[in-house]
Design an enzyme around this catalytic site. Sequence first.
Site, PDB file in Angstrom:
ATOM      1  N   CYS A   2     -17.593  -3.124 -15.686  1.00 60.77           N
ATOM      2  CA  CYS A   2     -18.912  -3.209 -16.027  1.00 60.77           C
ATOM      3  C   CYS A   2     -19.462  -3.460 -17.632  1.00 60.77           C
ATOM      4  O   CYS A   2     -19.074  -2.902 -18.193  1.00 60.77           O
ATOM      5  CB  CYS A   2     -20.188  -1.890 -15.247  1.00 60.77           C
ATOM      6  SG  CYS A   2     -19.550  -1.401 -14.117  1.00 60.77           S
ATOM      7  N   ARG A  27     -14.907  -9.340 -18.977  1.00 63.63           N
ATOM      8  CA  ARG A  27     -14.577  -7.778 -18.965  1.00 63.63           C
ATOM      9  C   ARG A  27     -13.952  -7.639 -16.895  1.00 63.63           C
ATOM     10  O   ARG A  27     -13.724  -6.966 -16.691  1.00 63.63           O
ATOM     11  CB  ARG A  27     -15.763  -6.298 -18.654  1.00 63.63           C
ATOM     12  CG  ARG A  27     -15.656  -6.943 -20.149  1.00 63.63           C
ATOM     13  CD  ARG A  27     -17.328  -6.088 -20.977  1.00 63.63           C
ATOM     14  NE  ARG A  27     -17.043  -4.864 -20.680  1.00 63.63           N
ATOM     15  CZ  ARG A  27     -16.672  -3.635 -21.911  1.00 63.63           C
ATOM     16  NH1 ARG A  27     -16.668  -4.489 -22.235  1.00 63.63           N
ATOM     17  NH2 ARG A  27     -16.267  -2.347 -21.021  1.00 63.63           N
ATOM     18  N   TRP A  74     -18.576  -4.128 -11.561  1.00 64.42           N
ATOM     19  CA  TRP A  74     -17.916  -4.449 -11.060  1.00 64.42           C
ATOM     20  C   TRP A  74     -17.201  -3.317 -10.395  1.00 64.42           C
ATOM     21  O   TRP A  74     -17.277  -1.839 -10.338  1.00 64.42           O
ATOM     22  CB  TRP A  74     -16.218  -4.073 -12.286  1.00 64.42           C
ATOM     23  CG  TRP A  74     -15.058  -4.291 -11.824  1.00 64.42           C
ATOM     24  CD1 TRP A  74     -14.065  -5.863 -12.262  1.00 64.42           C
ATOM     25  CD2 TRP A  74     -13.556  -3.003 -11.420  1.00 64.42           C
ATOM     26  NE1 TRP A  74     -13.312  -5.176 -11.407  1.00 64.42           N
ATOM     27  CE2 TRP A  74     -12.970  -4.325 -11.269  1.00 64.42           C
ATOM     28  CE3 TRP A  74     -14.107  -2.201 -11.319  1.00 64.42           C
ATOM     29  CZ2 TRP A  74     -12.220  -3.513 -10.801  1.00 64.42           C
ATOM     30  CZ3 TRP A  74     -13.109  -1.437 -11.511  1.00 64.42           C
ATOM     31  CH2 TRP A  74     -11.985  -2.219 -10.624  1.00 64.42           C
ATOM     32  N   ASN A  98     -22.458   2.281 -15.660  1.00 67.93           N
ATOM     33  CA  ASN A  98     -20.690   2.082 -16.262  1.00 67.93           C
ATOM     34  C   ASN A  98     -20.105   3.196 -15.528  1.00 67.93           C
ATOM     35  O   ASN A  98     -20.778   4.420 -16.317  1.00 67.93           O
ATOM     36  CB  ASN A  98     -20.712   1.376 -17.582  1.00 67.93           C
ATOM     37  CG  ASN A  98     -19.050   0.565 -17.196  1.00 67.93           C
ATOM     38  OD1 ASN A  98     -18.388   1.762 -16.526  1.00 67.93           O
ATOM     39  ND2 ASN A  98     -18.762   0.761 -19.044  1.00 67.93           N
ATOM     40  N   GLY A  99     -19.624   3.070 -15.050  1.00 69.10           N
ATOM     41  CA  GLY A  99     -18.172   4.166 -14.422  1.00 69.10           C
ATOM     42  C   GLY A  99     -18.532   4.957 -13.065  1.00 69.10           C
ATOM     43  O   GLY A  99     -18.700   4.236 -11.686  1.00 69.10           O
ATOM     44  N   GLU A 502       6.495  -8.365 -18.657  1.00 70.12           N
ATOM     45  CA  GLU A 502       5.448  -9.093 -18.997  1.00 70.12           C
ATOM     46  C   GLU A 502       5.063 -10.794 -18.710  1.00 70.12           C
ATOM     47  O   GLU A 502       3.791 -10.849 -17.911  1.00 70.12           O
ATOM     48  CB  GLU A 502       5.134  -8.736 -20.466  1.00 70.12           C
ATOM     49  CG  GLU A 502       4.140 -10.082 -21.309  1.00 70.12           C
ATOM     50  CD  GLU A 502       3.242  -9.669 -21.374  1.00 70.12           C
ATOM     51  OE1 GLU A 502       2.250  -8.186 -20.331  1.00 70.12           O
ATOM     52  OE2 GLU A 502       1.858 -10.255 -21.501  1.00 70.12           O
ATOM     53  N   LYS A 506       2.160 -11.668 -16.501  1.00 70.90           N
ATOM     54  CA  LYS A 506       1.167 -12.487 -16.579  1.00 70.90           C
ATOM     55  C   LYS A 506       0.591 -13.874 -15.779  1.00 70.90           C
ATOM     56  O   LYS A 506      -0.074 -14.656 -15.292  1.00 70.90           O
ATOM     57  CB  LYS A 506       1.424 -13.520 -17.288  1.00 70.90           C
ATOM     58  CG  LYS A 506       1.138 -13.525 -18.801  1.00 70.90           C
ATOM     59  CD  LYS A 506      -0.145 -13.014 -19.257  1.00 70.90           C
ATOM     60  CE  LYS A 506      -0.418 -11.309 -19.374  1.00 70.90           C
ATOM     61  NZ  LYS A 506      -0.185 -11.018 -20.295  1.00 70.90           N
ATOM     62  N   GLU A 509      -1.181 -12.433 -12.428  1.00 70.25           N
ATOM     63  CA  GLU A 509      -2.574 -11.897 -12.739  1.00 70.25           C
ATOM     64  C   GLU A 509      -3.306 -12.950 -12.352  1.00 70.25           C
ATOM     65  O   GLU A 509      -4.351 -12.538 -12.289  1.00 70.25           O
ATOM     66  CB  GLU A 509      -2.963 -10.919 -13.543  1.00 70.25           C
ATOM     67  CG  GLU A 509      -2.132 -11.661 -15.167  1.00 70.25           C
ATOM     68  CD  GLU A 509      -2.890 -10.666 -16.460  1.00 70.25           C
ATOM     69  OE1 GLU A 509      -3.348  -9.779 -15.868  1.00 70.25           O
ATOM     70  OE2 GLU A 509      -1.945 -10.913 -16.936  1.00 70.25           O
ATOM     71  N   HIS A 525      21.847  -4.678  -7.649  1.00 71.98           N
ATOM     72  CA  HIS A 525      21.297  -3.863  -6.417  1.00 71.98           C
ATOM     73  C   HIS A 525      20.322  -4.084  -6.061  1.00 71.98           C
ATOM     74  O   HIS A 525      19.525  -2.962  -5.169  1.00 71.98           O
ATOM     75  CB  HIS A 525      20.652  -2.474  -7.751  1.00 71.98           C
ATOM     76  CG  HIS A 525      22.158  -2.259  -9.022  1.00 71.98           C
ATOM     77  ND1 HIS A 525      23.108  -1.734  -8.114  1.00 71.98           N
ATOM     78  CD2 HIS A 525      22.849  -2.930  -9.874  1.00 71.98           C
ATOM     79  CE1 HIS A 525      24.348  -1.381  -9.457  1.00 71.98           C
ATOM     80  NE2 HIS A 525      23.610  -2.426 -10.488  1.00 71.98           N
ATOM     81  N   LYS A 624     -11.052  -6.578 -18.287  1.00 75.56           N
ATOM     82  CA  LYS A 624     -10.574  -6.483 -19.858  1.00 75.56           C
ATOM     83  C   LYS A 624     -10.495  -4.727 -20.155  1.00 75.56           C
ATOM     84  O   LYS A 624      -9.510  -5.020 -20.914  1.00 75.56           O
ATOM     85  CB  LYS A 624     -11.596  -6.988 -20.826  1.00 75.56           C
ATOM     86  CG  LYS A 624     -10.456  -7.106 -21.997  1.00 75.56           C
ATOM     87  CD  LYS A 624      -9.532  -8.604 -21.982  1.00 75.56           C
ATOM     88  CE  LYS A 624      -8.914  -8.838 -23.853  1.00 75.56           C
ATOM     89  NZ  LYS A 624      -7.288  -8.902 -23.486  1.00 75.56           N
TER      90      LYS A 624
HETATM   91  C1  F6R Z   1      -2.875  -7.708 -18.778  1.00 77.89           C
HETATM   92  C2  F6R Z   1      -3.686  -6.986 -19.066  1.00 77.89           C
HETATM   93  C3  F6R Z   1      -3.762  -5.339 -18.943  1.00 77.89           C
HETATM   94  C4  F6R Z   1      -3.405  -4.666 -20.013  1.00 77.89           C
HETATM   95  C5  F6R Z   1      -3.780  -3.325 -19.783  1.00 77.89           C
HETATM   96  C6  F6R Z   1      -4.629  -2.131 -20.564  1.00 77.89           C
HETATM   97  O1  F6R Z   1      -3.328  -9.356 -19.074  1.00 77.89           O
HETATM   98  O2  F6R Z   1      -4.685  -7.142 -20.373  1.00 77.89           O
HETATM   99  O3  F6R Z   1      -2.773  -5.045 -18.417  1.00 77.89           O
HETATM  100  O4  F6R Z   1      -2.683  -4.673 -20.934  1.00 77.89           O
HETATM  101  O5  F6R Z   1      -4.992  -2.634 -18.766  1.00 77.89           O
HETATM  102  O6  F6R Z   1      -5.026  -2.901 -22.009  1.00 77.89           O
HETATM  103  P1  F6R Z   1      -5.195  -1.809 -22.846  1.00 77.89           P
HETATM  104  O7  F6R Z   1      -4.571  -2.778 -24.270  1.00 77.89           O
HETATM  105  O8  F6R Z   1      -6.991  -2.233 -23.641  1.00 77.89           O
HETATM  106  O9  F6R Z   1      -5.862  -0.390 -22.805  1.00 77.89           O
END
Ligand code: F6R
Length: 629
Positions: A2, A27, A74, A98-99, A502, A506, A509, A525, A624
């Site tokens: 949020c 976010r 959110w 928020n939370g 990674e 990407k 997501e 395996h 985010k």
């Molecule tokens: C993926 C992504 C998330 C963050 C994760 C940790 O692209 O951005 O997987 O890496 O939520 O976030 P931080 O680095 O802010 O702790």
Amino acid sequence: MCGIVGYLGPQNPKDIIIQGLKKLEYRGYDSAGLAVFDQNTVKRVRAEGKLKNLEEKIKGETFTGHLGIGHTRWATHGVPSENNAHPHQAGKISLVHNGIIENYLEIREELKAAGAKIQSDTDSELVAHLVSQLYEQSQDLLGSVQKILSRLRGAFSILVIANDRPDELVAFKDGPPLVVGLGEKQNFVVSDVQAALAHTKNFVYLEDREIVAIKGADVKFYNSLGETINKPVITLNWSSEQIEKQGYSHFMLKEIYEQPGSLAATLAPHIVTLRARSEVQLFKVGFGSQPQQLESLNAEADWAQTQKILVQFEKIYIVACGTSFYAGSIGKYFIEQLAQISCEIDIASEFRYRQPVLNSKTLVLTISQSGETADTLAAIRLAKEKGAHTLSICNVKNSTIDREAHGHLYLNAGPEVGVASTKAFTSMVTLLNLFALALAKSRKLLSSQTEEEHIHALQQLPAQIEVVLGYDKYFAKAAEQLKAFKGFLYMGRGVNFPVAMEGALKLKELAYYHAEGYAAGEMKHGPLALIDEKMAIVMIVPDDNLFEKSVSNLEEAKARGGKIISVGTGENARLKSISDRYLSIPKAHWSTNPILATVPLQLMAFHLADSLGYDVDQPRNLAKSVTVE
Ligand code: F6R
């Protein structure tokens, strides 16, 4: 998660709130709303979906007052809907949250028994009722908030206004961040500085269970005992232009393109030239209790002191989530190879519940772009409780994790707005490389030749990244054909295994494909069974000591009909002949290959998602900054 914006000042609160919420859109959210004073009462408007729906609804509405609160939600408790959107109201109280309130069931039952009319499915509305009950009796907004704080369990940041107090805003938090922006005769309370950066650079960060009460131009802070406290004002040097798209179609694309500059900024503070020779020195690691204390140390004393501290660690745990976890996974290879210290890598949500063995010889190194990730923060707290040293790598200075860790390293990558992390990842890997070198150096395990090789490789990165950015155009075209695959299997070995994970993250997501990241040696395996002509195999296979072994895995996948996209060094004829698509990265050091290999994978995910019409900057269901467990 949020977004929260509160405003009290001479400008029109509606405009400030909408502008601020737009800065927080990245976010992730599913509904939005605001409550603003108009003719001595509070007018509330809410809408499901994006902010433009809210803007549509408030077109033509007048808001004559000077106080307002706004929110992007959110969903946690209750579906995304207008009725569950914030602000929530009860009696004279309007509030945004928020939370998560963990004891909401018990509070709900109590409120129902007392005859409260509960309108939504949210835990947030219950807090509005609690404040309202007390406010009816006392007519004291601050006092009511102080009383209910002890009733709430969970993670929350909350802004409260009352419809008979047009110049008073009270806010408090326990968990998710809340920051007070101090302007000229105007003040802001926001969940992220980006929402107020266009108006002020001066911020005060609330700590858990602290309260801020703003009355007119007067701002007062209180601790959990109700005592007034003085809080440090932090002046930020981020500009609001840094969080604009600056001509790019998407924040993510802009951030991918920023990587030559962001990597140079990560490196700059830690490479010094002494007697015509470059050396790694980690400045401002410190291990003081306050980041501000570290600024006053002079560079040499700081480095000498840092080495003394680094040398005592017998075990390192790297703890992080998501993309930061994958960066940390590469860091483990660097640390074990260069500094010869046993290093474990943990997902923060697992670490905090698995009773890791921690003591005063242990370093817990957390990595977080936002510095607000709830599980990572919990890992720091656990480590401190058990007497371990904590060091944080963060992008956002003064974030909660940064403030709570003993030691601090910064990515200096500039604001990252796209939900999918890009430039933060490459800066994390770079900083971990430097950290491993510093660790090795403090243990007298680093030859000057190895140090020079690493520094040379790192200094070449910005120019080499410019070259791989050329894959932007390539994938803008190739995305159309890549869409036909049913799944993507990413593979790599050694330091390039986390790059595979990674790359797969990407793609899932952003483009919502099923994608897996695997250690190439694991193929036989299990995952080999997945391979057919509808499966793309993305193999990271640069010119390093594991090249031959990776090529064998590639041949096995090809023999089973898999379509091969390989990332290799230069013009590798052998790889080209096995691959359906070949992505070339410049010749580099083993420790910088993972960064160069990541960039084309970022561009591939970006273009696949974009060509499918998905919202690249705000992928569905994601946020985010993950401030709840
Ligand atoms: C993926 C992504 C998330 C963050 C994760 C940790 O692209 O951005 O997987 O890496 O939520 O976030 P931080 O680095 O802010 O702790």
